[in-house]
Enzyme design. Structure first.
Site, PDB file in Angstrom:
ATOM      1  N   HIS A  32       0.702  -1.212  -0.101  1.00  0.00           N
ATOM      2  CA  HIS A  32       0.054   0.176  -0.037  1.00  0.00           C
ATOM      3  C   HIS A  32       0.960   1.148   0.080  1.00  0.00           C
ATOM      4  O   HIS A  32       0.270   2.454   0.404  1.00  0.00           O
ATOM      5  CB  HIS A  32      -0.957   0.013   1.308  1.00  0.00           C
ATOM      6  CG  HIS A  32      -2.150  -0.773   1.136  1.00  0.00           C
ATOM      7  ND1 HIS A  32      -3.184  -0.454   0.477  1.00  0.00           N
ATOM      8  CD2 HIS A  32      -2.259  -2.287   0.984  1.00  0.00           C
ATOM      9  CE1 HIS A  32      -4.244  -1.387   0.760  1.00  0.00           C
ATOM     10  NE2 HIS A  32      -3.482  -2.634   0.683  1.00  0.00           N
ATOM     11  N   ASP A  34       2.206   2.429  -2.915  1.00  0.00           N
ATOM     12  CA  ASP A  34       2.331   3.043  -4.153  1.00  0.00           C
ATOM     13  C   ASP A  34       1.737   4.344  -4.213  1.00  0.00           C
ATOM     14  O   ASP A  34       2.029   5.448  -4.616  1.00  0.00           O
ATOM     15  CB  ASP A  34       1.888   2.025  -5.249  1.00  0.00           C
ATOM     16  CG  ASP A  34       0.494   1.634  -4.853  1.00  0.00           C
ATOM     17  OD1 ASP A  34       0.032   1.319  -3.988  1.00  0.00           O
ATOM     18  OD2 ASP A  34      -0.176   1.449  -6.111  1.00  0.00           O
ATOM     19  N   GLY A 121      -3.768 -12.538  -5.280  1.00  0.00           N
ATOM     20  CA  GLY A 121      -2.808 -11.400  -4.859  1.00  0.00           C
ATOM     21  C   GLY A 121      -2.037 -11.006  -6.230  1.00  0.00           C
ATOM     22  O   GLY A 121      -1.086 -10.345  -6.090  1.00  0.00           O
ATOM     23  N   SER A 124      -5.279  -9.892 -11.486  1.00  0.00           N
ATOM     24  CA  SER A 124      -5.701 -10.181 -12.768  1.00  0.00           C
ATOM     25  C   SER A 124      -6.604  -9.206 -13.352  1.00  0.00           C
ATOM     26  O   SER A 124      -6.685  -8.889 -14.624  1.00  0.00           O
ATOM     27  CB  SER A 124      -6.871 -11.329 -12.738  1.00  0.00           C
ATOM     28  OG  SER A 124      -8.000 -11.108 -11.581  1.00  0.00           O
ATOM     29  N   ASP A 192      -0.132  -2.018  -9.878  1.00  0.00           N
ATOM     30  CA  ASP A 192      -0.290  -3.154 -10.648  1.00  0.00           C
ATOM     31  C   ASP A 192      -0.349  -3.179 -11.937  1.00  0.00           C
ATOM     32  O   ASP A 192       0.253  -4.032 -12.770  1.00  0.00           O
ATOM     33  CB  ASP A 192      -1.931  -3.693 -10.305  1.00  0.00           C
ATOM     34  CG  ASP A 192      -2.118  -3.939  -8.667  1.00  0.00           C
ATOM     35  OD1 ASP A 192      -1.122  -4.095  -8.078  1.00  0.00           O
ATOM     36  OD2 ASP A 192      -3.201  -4.131  -8.441  1.00  0.00           O
TER      37      ASP A 192
END
Length: 396
Positions: A32, A34, A121, A124, A192
């Site tokens: 967390h 980012d 995790g 997708s 991500d």
């Protein structure tokens, strides 16, 4: 064998023009951080979202997926949510963002297949967003700056577009993040999407979300093993957004834009300005940035043993301060710590269920997987199938 190519041929009775693959990602260290302009160590791994696509000329887009029984069909000028097909929101969100940036595209057919395990995790959703953006680029070539569409790049003699440059990867990641923030409703950071685009085989990405730069560091000799707890994520339900609100409120109360600007000494001196929950979240983020910075140095020094200790410390911080762990994740980390060859373990991804990432000596990987599977089932009565992951290149 079911994949995007065979699904496309079976459903649309034709061959696709292009097949895109975007890898999932694993967060090795930096939970967390980012969206707090912090530091993250990330990996692109060999689990993918594949999208086979071809243009059509009636102004419609048709999506079919191996994971869902019914296709989703919609008009180009009516990109709206369908409660019966929420999986398509990630595709629609990217199309919506591209259109807002002046990218011109028409209808197309797309077949989607994924090998990214749900709830492990590996994000997708980001891989699907990246696949969508790159598929549109292949079908209807365009460039992308920070502000919008730019002239299309030329294809080579074989009809291939040039690979994305570093800056353009960042712009594509921004489009995909905006899709998730504004269309899907999850206020995620860039981690991500940027990881799926920027990965390099056998390397860890060192991502600085203040300077928006990506460094690469090799990580030889160790296996990456994911253990899925069997507990579902709940990020769209609001937990992720609530954590982000607490971080933003803490930063505002401390008089900074992001928690990246805070160190532990300053945080302790100003504790009274924060609510108890804001302070806990800030302690995790500030400490996590320190762990990642130290972890980067250890990777360069090839000290994976000490690096693993920072992974354990990261999990303890998530459990005790950020509170995005679960009893199952805690059990997995506890078990992993006691198994020979495991250098480090921690939750990965948003938390609230999901999976752990384990750094294990290569020669101990098989024994580690069989041992933790047996012990986890004995402890929780839940089946566990550990996943050995290979670090791979980014989307193409």
């Amino acid at each position: 064998m079911t994949d995007a190519l065979s699904l496309f041929k079976s459903h649309f009775k034709a061959s696709p023009a292009h097949v895109i693959r975007a890898p999932g990602r694993l967060e090795l260290l930096g939970n967390h951080t980012d969206y707090n302009e912090g530091l993250v160590l990330s990996l692109a791994v060999d689990k993918y979202i594949e999208m086979a696509v071809a243009p059509r000329h009636d102004g419609k887009i048709e999506l079919i997926s191996t994971a869902f029984p019914r296709p989703e069909i919609f008009w180009l000028d009516k990109i709206v949510k369908n409660p019966a097909a929420t999986w398509a929101d990630y595709v629609k969100g990217v199309l919506d963002q591209l259109a807002k940036r002046g990218v011109h595209f028409s209808g197309f057919n797309a077949a989607i297949h994924g090998t990214i395990p749900m709830g492990a995790g590996m994000s997708s959703s980001a891989a699907l967003e990246v696949s969508t953006a790159l598929a549109v680029r292949q079908l209807f070539p365009f460039g992308l700056s920070e502000t919008g569409a730019t002239p299309a790049p030329a294809r080579d003699s074989r009809g291939k577009l040039p690979p994305l440059g570093t800056g353009e990867k960042l712009n594509f990641a921004r489009v995909c993040r905006a899709a998730e923030n504004e269309f899907v409703g999850v206020r995620c950071g860039l981690l991500d999407q940027l990881s799926s685009l920027s990965g390099k085989a056998w390397h860890v990405m060192e991502i600085d979300f203040r300077s928006l730069t990506v460094g690469l560091e090799p990580i030889p000799g160790e296996a990456i093993i994911v253990c899925n707890s069997g507990v579902n994520h709940a990020l769209v339900g609001g937990e992720y957004n609530e954590l982000r609100r607490n971080c933003e409120a803490a930063a505002q109360a401390l008089g900074v834009k992001f928690l990246r600007s805070v160190d532990m000494k300053f945080l302790a001196a100003n504790k009274a300005k924060l609510s108890a929950r804001e302070y806990e979240c800030a302690v995790h983020i500030v400490g996590e940035n320190q762990r990642v910075a130290a972890g980067c140095r250890l990777l360069r020094e090839n000290d994976h043993v000490q690096f693993g200790q920072f992974m354990f410390q990261s999990h303890e911080s998530s459990r005790d301060f950020f509170k995005n762990s679960t009893p199952e994740l805690d059990t997995l980390v506890e078990l992993a710590r006691a198994i020979p060859g495991c250098l480090g373990a921690r939750l990965t991804g948003g938390g609230f269920g999901g999976a752990t990432i384990n750094l294990v000596a290569h020669h101990e990987a098989e024994k580690f997987m069989s041992t933790i599977a047996r012990q986890y089932e004995d402890r929780t009565k839940k089946k566990l199938e550990p996943i050995l992951c290979q670090i791979v290149d980014g989307a193409a």
